[in-house]
Scaffold this active site. Structure first.
Site, PDB file in Angstrom:
ATOM      1  N   ASP A 110      53.094  38.078  48.431  1.00  0.00           N
ATOM      2  CA  ASP A 110      52.359  38.276  49.891  1.00  0.00           C
ATOM      3  C   ASP A 110      52.939  38.852  50.807  1.00  0.00           C
ATOM      4  O   ASP A 110      52.867  40.558  51.156  1.00  0.00           O
ATOM      5  CB  ASP A 110      51.467  37.450  50.369  1.00  0.00           C
ATOM      6  CG  ASP A 110      52.200  36.390  50.665  1.00  0.00           C
ATOM      7  OD1 ASP A 110      53.156  36.001  49.775  1.00  0.00           O
ATOM      8  OD2 ASP A 110      51.607  34.870  50.770  1.00  0.00           O
ATOM      9  N   LYS A 122      55.820  33.337  43.777  1.00  0.00           N
ATOM     10  CA  LYS A 122      55.096  32.696  44.706  1.00  0.00           C
ATOM     11  C   LYS A 122      55.046  31.311  44.323  1.00  0.00           C
ATOM     12  O   LYS A 122      53.896  30.874  44.399  1.00  0.00           O
ATOM     13  CB  LYS A 122      53.155  33.395  44.556  1.00  0.00           C
ATOM     14  CG  LYS A 122      52.301  32.858  45.057  1.00  0.00           C
ATOM     15  CD  LYS A 122      52.001  33.226  46.633  1.00  0.00           C
ATOM     16  CE  LYS A 122      51.149  32.802  47.300  1.00  0.00           C
ATOM     17  NZ  LYS A 122      51.188  32.833  48.995  1.00  0.00           N
ATOM     18  N   TYR A 155      46.539  37.851  32.209  1.00  0.00           N
ATOM     19  CA  TYR A 155      46.609  38.975  31.490  1.00  0.00           C
ATOM     20  C   TYR A 155      46.207  37.742  30.066  1.00  0.00           C
ATOM     21  O   TYR A 155      45.079  38.169  29.614  1.00  0.00           O
ATOM     22  CB  TYR A 155      47.341  40.196  31.308  1.00  0.00           C
ATOM     23  CG  TYR A 155      46.827  40.686  32.452  1.00  0.00           C
ATOM     24  CD1 TYR A 155      47.466  40.297  33.600  1.00  0.00           C
ATOM     25  CD2 TYR A 155      46.341  41.913  32.273  1.00  0.00           C
ATOM     26  CE1 TYR A 155      47.187  41.392  34.935  1.00  0.00           C
ATOM     27  CE2 TYR A 155      46.532  43.067  33.509  1.00  0.00           C
ATOM     28  CZ  TYR A 155      47.010  42.499  34.242  1.00  0.00           C
ATOM     29  OH  TYR A 155      46.358  43.856  35.339  1.00  0.00           O
ATOM     30  N   ASP A 196      50.137  49.931  42.266  1.00  0.00           N
ATOM     31  CA  ASP A 196      49.505  50.159  42.940  1.00  0.00           C
ATOM     32  C   ASP A 196      49.648  51.027  44.277  1.00  0.00           C
ATOM     33  O   ASP A 196      49.794  51.913  45.164  1.00  0.00           O
ATOM     34  CB  ASP A 196      48.054  49.858  42.126  1.00  0.00           C
ATOM     35  CG  ASP A 196      47.221  50.587  41.273  1.00  0.00           C
ATOM     36  OD1 ASP A 196      47.657  51.196  40.841  1.00  0.00           O
ATOM     37  OD2 ASP A 196      45.905  50.863  41.427  1.00  0.00           O
ATOM     38  N   ASP A 240      50.940  44.651  38.731  1.00  0.00           N
ATOM     39  CA  ASP A 240      50.064  45.475  38.505  1.00  0.00           C
ATOM     40  C   ASP A 240      49.461  45.898  40.271  1.00  0.00           C
ATOM     41  O   ASP A 240      49.729  46.829  40.528  1.00  0.00           O
ATOM     42  CB  ASP A 240      48.551  45.000  38.018  1.00  0.00           C
ATOM     43  CG  ASP A 240      47.889  45.647  37.759  1.00  0.00           C
ATOM     44  OD1 ASP A 240      47.650  47.486  37.863  1.00  0.00           O
ATOM     45  OD2 ASP A 240      46.295  45.098  38.453  1.00  0.00           O
TER      46      ASP A 240
HETATM   47  C1  IPM Z   1      47.099  49.153  35.019  1.00  0.00           C
HETATM   48  C2  IPM Z   1      46.140  49.059  34.577  1.00  0.00           C
HETATM   49  C3  IPM Z   1      46.012  47.842  33.537  1.00  0.00           C
HETATM   50  C4  IPM Z   1      46.655  46.462  34.580  1.00  0.00           C
HETATM   51  C5  IPM Z   1      44.522  48.264  33.503  1.00  0.00           C
HETATM   52  C6  IPM Z   1      43.557  48.758  33.371  1.00  0.00           C
HETATM   53  C7  IPM Z   1      43.886  46.695  32.333  1.00  0.00           C
HETATM   54  O1  IPM Z   1      45.406  48.888  35.949  1.00  0.00           O
HETATM   55  O2  IPM Z   1      47.892  49.577  33.545  1.00  0.00           O
HETATM   56  O3  IPM Z   1      47.737  48.842  35.570  1.00  0.00           O
HETATM   57  O4  IPM Z   1      45.801  45.776  34.853  1.00  0.00           O
HETATM   58  O5  IPM Z   1      47.633  46.313  33.953  1.00  0.00           O
HETATM   59 MN    MN Z   2      46.882  48.920  37.477  1.00  0.00          MN
END
Ligand code: IPM
Ligand code: MN
Ligand code: NAD
Length: 368
Positions: free
Chosen positions: A229, A197, A147, A257, A253
């Site tokens: 993975d 990894k 990032y 999710d 990240d």
């Molecule tokens: C998160 C989001 C952010 C990230 C994006 C919007 C930059 O997906 O906070 O998880 O990737 O960190």
């Molecule tokens: Mn995210």
């Protein structure tokens, strides 16, 4: 009297809708705690700020955040087509969110993946996989890695387009986040899952080397190594094996999710972004452009982020517990926003109603 200044960055999409519920809750908490006052300062952030001021993290917002004791952020971002209306470097992710993280060095991102019995029916996982419930903590490094590494977009001598993005960490960054992992494990079940990894990435090799050095100071914590993975698979097949999971930025990240996926919605994913001096709190999910403006977003991630703020920035542990309990009670009473409440028995409620019910439930708890 303790007065806390909170910067409110509602942002884009469903951000203002869920932030409205957070404000309701903060006012209720204030009313219940005569020794506490919240000074709430709204500021423009994200695409909305760009269209109004030409900057997605304008100077006035920076000043309000600098002054704040804690920052509460909604969501930022536009859908794929609309985001093309903003120059790439001012798009809210690159122009606002990453600069916010960098400015306050909020390197430790806590993303709880929590599915108590009251929420178990929302998960797509089978009851036998969920077992007693899911309760794990993803600790994501938030200000390093791909990032924030050097980026270069160009053309080679033959005119062929290329891109270079660097995954960079120094040993201090790695040590700092690993310490957070060990300390969190020490407070919980004394097991730390290290997600990496190292079979491919040199960054993971260094990460693991430093882990061995740090581990010496935490002899009571058992470390388990899992390749990222494989960890993705285990999260679906046997999430109960995890308690604290520590990982670099990009892995965190994606796996967080996935955490939302195993719970049943990204609407169930609050988070805390902790820095040495200042922390900010935000849902893990995005601005959900597909449902924005309809008052149907699930505000649990946002209100859960308020609970994390109460606990981690203001030392209000008991009131944070009351707030978690209030949210669970709404679900236990059979209610849910449309992302969750599916099927005939579902008692569908909208965003505002969820916020109101949480306040009602909170007010049933004895005052602190
Ligand atoms: C998160 C989001 C952010 C990230 C994006 C919007 C930059 O997906 O906070 O998880 O990737 O960190
Ligand atoms: Mn995210
Ligand atoms: P998203 O998280 O916004 O949405 C993914 C899916 O989850 C959508 O179907 C959405 O409706 C649903 N969802 C998310 N939160 C919900 C909630 N609270 N209640 C009910 N349903 C919910 O991810 P995306 O669609 O990939 O991204 C949309 C925008 O958000 C992009 O611009 C992205 O960059 C941005 N984003 C911002 C943040 C942030 O502000 N921290 C985080 C992630 C994505």
């Amino acid at each position: 009297m303790n007065t806390y200044k909170i910067a409110l960055l509602a942002g884009d999409g469903i951000g203002p809708e869920v932030m409205k519920q957070a404000v309701k809750v903060l006012k209720a908490v204030e009313a219940r705690n005569p020794e506490v006052a919240f000074e709430l300062n709204e500021a423009l952030f994200g695409a909305v700020a760009y269209f109004e001021t030409g900057k997605s993290f304008p100077a006035e917002t920076i000043a309000i955040c600098d002054e704040a004791d804690a920052i509460l952020k909604g969501t930022i971002g536009l859908n794929h087509e609309d985001s093309k209306k903003i120059p790439v470097d001012e798009q809210p992710e690159r122009g606002a969110l990453l600069p916010l993280r960098r400015r306050y060095n909020t390197y430790a991102n806590f993303r709880p993946v929590y599915l108590p019995q009251e929420l178990a029916h929302f998960s797509p996982l089978k009851p036998e996989v969920i077992g007693e419930g899911i309760d794990l903590m993803i600790i994501r490094e938030l200000v390093g890695g791909l990032y924030f590494g050097e980026k270069e977009v160009g053309k080679d001598d033959n005119g062929k387009r290329y891109v270079r993005e660097v995954l960079e960490y120094d040993e201090d960054q790695i040590r700092d986040i690993l310490k957070v992992g060990f300390e969190t494990a020490q407070r919980r079940k004394k097991v730390l899952h290290n997600i990496h990894k190292s079979n491919v990435l040199k960054s993971s090799v260094l990460w693991n080397e430093i882990l061995e050095e740090v581990a010496v100071d935490y002899p009571d914590v058992e470390v388990k190594h899992i390749l990222v993975d494989a960890a993705a698979t285990y999260l679906c097949l046997n999430p109960g094996q995890f308690d604290v999971m520590v990982m670099e930025n990009m892995f965190g990240d994606i796996l967080s999710d996935q955490g939302g996926g195993i719970l049943g919605s990204l609407g169930l994913m609050p988070s805390a972004c902790v820095g040495p001096e200042k922390s900010y709190y935000e849902p893990s999910h995005g601005s959900a452009p597909d449902i924005a403006g309809k008052n149907i977003a699930n505000p649990y991630s946002m209100i859960g982020s308020v609970a994390l703020m109460l606990e981690m920035s203001f030392g209000m542990e008991q009131e944070a517990k009351n707030l978690w309990h209030a949210m669970k009670s709404v679900f236990a009473n059979g209610y849910g926003t449309p992302d969750l409440a599916k099927g005939e028995d579902a008692k569908l409620i909208d965003t505002d109603a969820f916020g109101d019910m949480v306040v009602d439930e909170l007010n049933k708890a004895p005052r602190v």
